[in-house]
Each structure stands twice: as structure tokens, then as C-alpha cells.
Scaffold this active site. Structure first.
Site, PDB file in Angstrom:
ATOM      1  N   SER A 171      35.187  44.257  62.973  1.00  0.00           N
ATOM      2  CA  SER A 171      35.027  45.018  62.498  1.00  0.00           C
ATOM      3  C   SER A 171      33.274  45.887  62.814  1.00  0.00           C
ATOM      4  O   SER A 171      32.990  46.657  64.298  1.00  0.00           O
ATOM      5  CB  SER A 171      35.709  45.973  61.482  1.00  0.00           C
TER       6      SER A 171
ATOM      7  N   ASP B 102      46.688  48.627  64.537  1.00  0.00           N
ATOM      8  CA  ASP B 102      44.929  49.008  64.250  1.00  0.00           C
ATOM      9  C   ASP B 102      44.677  50.558  64.922  1.00  0.00           C
ATOM     10  O   ASP B 102      44.552  50.414  66.124  1.00  0.00           O
ATOM     11  CB  ASP B 102      43.932  47.609  64.976  1.00  0.00           C
TER      12      ASP B 102
ATOM     13  N   HIS C 109      44.536  45.757  61.276  1.00  0.00           N
ATOM     14  CA  HIS C 109      43.484  45.379  60.926  1.00  0.00           C
ATOM     15  C   HIS C 109      42.549  44.573  60.237  1.00  0.00           C
ATOM     16  O   HIS C 109      42.220  45.230  58.451  1.00  0.00           O
ATOM     17  CB  HIS C 109      42.629  47.049  61.268  1.00  0.00           C
TER      18      HIS C 109
END
Length: 383
Positions: A169, A323, A353
Site C-alpha cells: 500500500s 481494491d 486491499h
């Protein structure tokens, strides 16, 4: 942080009931954090960090673990105890959390797993967090810690030809930025690889297909993605609506970057769940002045010039179908391949995610997260 959004659990997600439970915890944390902030006891972000902190784990029989500082940046080093007849690979790991959350403890189980299973030395970096420390603080901490490690890796039995940067991320964003910066350095060993786990790589277009399709899918909502990017950039979330609508980028600059940031570069099979064309919006110059650093590759690595991209090391990119950041990974994959960089791509069809950060986390593990972690370990072993 943004109220209670309307959310969507797609039918393709494995164990939807468990994901709803995770979501309930996160939304409950946000609601309680708002109450605490209004009463003046602590900020919502501070409370969120406390809840996400994780717990100190006991001794790992297979690892030496120590907390150190690399060039004044806190790090945690994981070294396999087993003897090795050759130098080990070294992995510098940057945690996720939107540049706002995350810590060494939060990712302790993930880093232990990677170190044990791949028999590698792992260095987890505790970079400074936003909004207290705005861009480029996190990037600079990650770069400085990486350079320190590369100059002192013999102390950890690491092979100079086998050093990898890795992150998930926001950490994937930082890994990509560090990798680009080091690509042109002749005074350091070349990175062997970069591992980017559902990375966020651009802030020009929050209306790509994945942002439309997964805007209400936990754990990262579309609005939160913009919120976190603005917190990292400016330390506040002003102009979030304008950024979401695309009013923050001049037309000529949007046209310039369209060759890299465009739904046209995303395979058609990722558009079957719907595409929402970007509605023309009026450019607002005052907003651009506050966010123009979004066009810097150290903040948005997808915008780096080809001259940099073609120097990048072998890459592993993990994406999740559910995501909002899926398309950032797909677009970067294409950029790397177009520039002759070898890419291993692993797509979690039932992933969302943050699924890897939930590995062995208070019983909240998901099969997709374990598969994703194992794909990373397998890639490392192949190097």
C-alpha cells in the site's frame, strides 16, 4: 475518519462474514475516535494508531530480532538463526497504513513470516507518519534507512547483489520511490528487485475503473485513498472533493500523463464490472497550487520518466481484484514491461486491499492473504 461510508462486500470475496466483522471493528474504532476527539481527550488519528498498534510478540525460536536505528530512523531487524553456507538476501520492508497509520509492531507477524519462510534478513522501517510529518518525510526516512543498510550490510551477512525493497500500500509507494531514486546511483550496489504489494502510485486520477468498481469495498474506500494522499502531502484533507473530481490537475498536464495514467492502458477484462468515464470538470488553479507536488515521482512513482523506469530492477507486483488501487498496480506493470523490466505479477481474484496485513491478526486471516504472502516468498526464493 470520514464518517460511516456505504460499503459493498462483493460476492467474489472469500469469507464475507469475516470481512464484515473486520469492517465493523474499523468503523467502530473510527466512531469512537471521533467521540474522543470531540471531547478533547485525543485526536481521532492518535486513537486509530493505538488500536492498530499490534502487540509485542514473544521470542521467535527461528529468528534473532533487534530494534536499531539506521541513520536515526528506527528499524527492526529479523535474522534467521539457522546457519547458512552463503550470504543471505536482504529485504528492506516499508509498512502500509496510508502514510498515517502503521508501525513495526503492526507488521511484526508479516515480517517474521517473510524472514522465516524465505530465510532472509528483513529490515522493517518505522518512517515518520503524516499528518505530523508531511511529504517527503516518509520517503526520506525510507531512503536513508535503505542507504545505511546497503552501506553496512556485511554486518548482517547479506549478499550485496541480493537486496530487495518491499512494501504494501503506502509502503509499496515508498518502495517504488526508493527504487527509482537508487536506480541512478553508481556508488551503491544495484537493487536485486522491488516487491510492490497493492501499491498506491498516483494521485492524478481517482476515477480509474478500480476506483469506480471498488469505491465502497473495505478496507480502503475511494474517499479514504484521497484523504490519505492529502494527509501525506499537506497534513490536511482540504480540497478532497476537488481532487476526487479531478479538478486539481491542469488540462495540459493531464494530457501529458495520459500516456501512463489512463483506462486505455488497463486490460479489458478488468473493465467488465463497469467503467465510469471521467466527467469533464473545471480546472481550479488555486487547488493545483496546493497539490502540485502530486506530479513529483517521489510522491507518485507512476509519473517517472522512461529514462528512470527502464533502469529499475526485476519487479514483483501483487494486485487484488477488489481494491481501489488495483489499477495503479496494473498501470505500473505495463510501464515496467514497456521499458524492458522483468515483472512477476500475482493477482488475487478474491483479494481486497490490506488482506496481507491481516495475516494471523487476531484471527482475522483470510486465505487470499496467505496465498499472497506465499507468492512473495516464492518470488524471493527464485531470485
Amino acid at each position: 475518519l470520514l464518517g460511516l461510508p456505504s460499503y459493498d462486500i462483493p460476492p467474489g470475496v472469500n469469507q464475507p462474514a469475516k470481512l464484515r466483522l473486520v469492517l465493523a471493528v474499523l468503523l467502530g474504532t473510527a466512531a469512537l475516535g471521533r467521540i474522543l476527539e470531540k471531547t478533547g481527550l485525543c485526536s481521532q488519528i492518535t486513537f486509530g494508531r493505538y488500536v492498530r498498534q499490534g502487540w509485542k510478540l514473544g521470542v521467535d525460536p527461528k529468528l534473532f530480532i533487534q530494534d536499531l536505528q539506521f541513520n536515526k530512523v528506527p528499524v527492526r531487524v529479523y535474522q534467521p538463526k539457522a546457519t547458512s553456507d552463503r550470504r543471505r538476501r536482504g529485504i528492506i520492508f516499508f509498512h502500509g497504513g496510508g502514510w498515517v497509520f502503521g508501525s513495526l509492531d503492526t507488521y511484526e507477524k508479516v515480517c517474521r513470516y517473510i524472514s522465516r519462510e524465505s530465510e532472509s534478513v528483513v529490515v522493517s522501517v518505522q518512517y515518520r507518519l503524516a499528518p505530523e510529518h508531511k511529504y517527503p518525510a516518509a520517503y526520506e526516512d525510507c531512503l536513508n534507512a535503505t542507504i545505511h543498510f546497503m552501506k553496512n550490510m556485511e554486518h548482517y551477512g547479506v549478499d550485496p547483489a541480493n537486496v530487495i525493497v518491499c512494501g504494501d500500500s503506502a509502503g509499496g509507494n515508498l518502495a517504488a520511490a526508493v527504487s527509482q531514486t537508487l536506480a541512478g546511483r553508481s556508488d551503491l550496489p544495484k537493487l536485486r528487485a522491488q516487491i510492490l504489494i497493492y501499491p498506491g502510485l498516483q494521485a492524478l486520477d481517482f476515477n480509474l475503473p478500480s476506483y469506480h468498481q471498488n469505491r465502497g469495498v473495505p478496507l480502503l474506500f475511494r474517499e479514504r485513498a484521497a484523504f490519505f494522499a492529502l494527509q501525506y502531502l499537506n497534513g490536511d484533507a482540504l480540497h478532497m472533493q476537488e481532487v476526487l473530481e479531478g479538478s486539481h490537475i491542469p488540462p495540459d498536464m493531464r494530457l501529458k500523463y495520459r500516456k501512463w495514467v489512463s483506462p486505455d492502458n488497463i486490460p479489458e477484462k478488468f473493465k467488465v464490472r463497469g467503467v465510469k468515464p471521467l466527467r469533464p470538470t473545471d480546472f481550479i488553479a488555486e487547488v493545483y497550487e496546493t497539490v502540485k507536488r502530486f506530479c513529483e515521482p517521489n510522491l507518485c512513482p507512476l509519473l517517472a520518466e522512461d529514462a528512470i523506469v527502464h533502469q529499475l530492477p526485476e519487479s514483483f507486483i501483487l494486485t487484488c481484484e477488489y481494491d481501489v488501487l488495483r489499477d495503479d498496480g496494473l498501470l505500473y506493470k505495463k510501464r515496467l514491461e514497456d521499458n524492458g523490466v522483468r515483472v512477476t505479477w500475482y493477482h488475487l481474484e478474491d483479494g481486497f486491499h490490506g488482506v496481507i496485513s491481516l495475516y494471523d491478526y487476531c484471527g482475522f486471516s483470510f486465505p487470499a492473504g496467505k496465498r499472497g504472502l506465499d507468492s512473495i516468498v516464492n518470488f524471493l526464493k527464485s531470485l
